[in-house]
Design an enzyme around this catalytic site. Structure first.
Site, PDB file in Angstrom:
ATOM      1  CB  SER A  11      -0.947  -0.405   0.938  1.00 31.68           C
ATOM      2  OG  SER A  11      -0.334  -0.604   2.837  1.00 31.68           O
ATOM      3  CG  ASP A 188      -2.591   5.081   8.887  1.00 34.79           C
ATOM      4  OD1 ASP A 188      -1.777   5.163   8.786  1.00 34.79           O
ATOM      5  OD2 ASP A 188      -3.061   4.269   7.852  1.00 34.79           O
ATOM      6  CG  HIS A 191      -0.564   2.962   5.170  1.00 31.89           C
ATOM      7  ND1 HIS A 191      -1.825   3.080   5.446  1.00 31.89           N
ATOM      8  CD2 HIS A 191      -0.799   2.402   3.718  1.00 31.89           C
ATOM      9  CE1 HIS A 191      -1.699   1.642   5.710  1.00 31.89           C
ATOM     10  NE2 HIS A 191      -1.001   1.815   3.904  1.00 31.89           N
TER      11      HIS A 191
END
Length: 239
Positions: A11, A188, A191
């Site tokens: 991600s 978070d 990320h």
């Protein structure tokens, strides 16, 4: 033909083309000089990434030419703890290293001249991970990732890079040198914020420059605007 940079990972790579992302910043930095190709797979660990690597890299190179470099940013998911909220993501440390070796070997076999840049997983802010997973700040909660575990995988990544004599970016160590990195660089606990993206962009750019890939050494593709004669605009395009 413009050289290519291929970004491979989970991600943190898939999101790198979002507004303020480190991949988008690379594309902007090398505009008209190099193409940046995104191959990010959110949620993947090295075990899964290795399984789909051949399929993921289809079309990543142009006209059969090797990319100039491939970044590999994997490990945050591997470092998920096996007894916490996301145990299916966990990959044991020794297997993580073996998977990185296999990924590098595949890429080198496919593109012998490409530089493989290994990027460590970033640090983890555990309090934010608890809020993200559970939606509260209950002190009895346990995060599914810890900064200590991420650091262990980061060191394992560096060890593989040194073993294979490949360039690397130690973002786990570097990011923690910034004040309030827990909230300024991470949105978070895992990320990147725009500032976190900027930190990684700067480090990747330094690493690319260390292997001779920089704006100064790359020609611009097609004539620049100031090179076009206003009295005879098409002349510059004649071959």
């Amino acid at each position: 033909m413009r050289p290519r940079l291929v970004l491979f990972g989970a991600s943190l790579t898939e999101q790198s083309f979002a507004s303020g992302g480190w991949g988008a910043a690379l594309a902007d930095h090398f505009a008209r000089q190099a193409d940046v190709v995104l191959r990010g797979l959110s949620g993947y660990n090295t075990r899964w990434a290795l399984k789909v690597l051949g399929r993921a890299m289809e079309g990543a190179a142009a006209g059969g030419a090797d990319p100039a470099a491939v970044t590999v940013l994997l490990g945050s998911n591997d470092a998920s703890l096996p007894d916490r909220a996301e145990p299916h993501l966990h990959v044991p440390l020794a297997e993580y290293q073996d998977n990185l070796r296999a990924i590098c070997a595949h890429l080198k076999n496919k593109w012998p001249s490409a530089a493989i840049i290994l990027i460590t997983p970033p640090p983890i802010y555990e309090a934010a991970r608890i809020r993200h997973i559970y939606g509260d700040n209950d002190p009895s909660r346990q995060p599914e990732r810890t900064n200590e575990a991420a650091g262990t995988y980061a060191q394992a990544c560096i060890a593989v890079a040194k073993e294979l004599d490949q360039p690397f970016v130690d973002i786990w160590t570097h990011m923690q040198q910034f004040p309030d990195w827990q909230t300024s660089a991470l949105c978070d606990g895992l990320h990147f914020t725009p500032f976190g993206n900027k930190i990684l962009f700067d480090e990747v750019l330094k690493t690319l420059e260390s292997i001779g890939f920089n704006k100064q050494s790359l020609p611009s593709d097609l004539p620049l605007y100031h090179e076009i004669d206003p009295k005879d605009p098409l002349k510059v395009f004649e071959i």
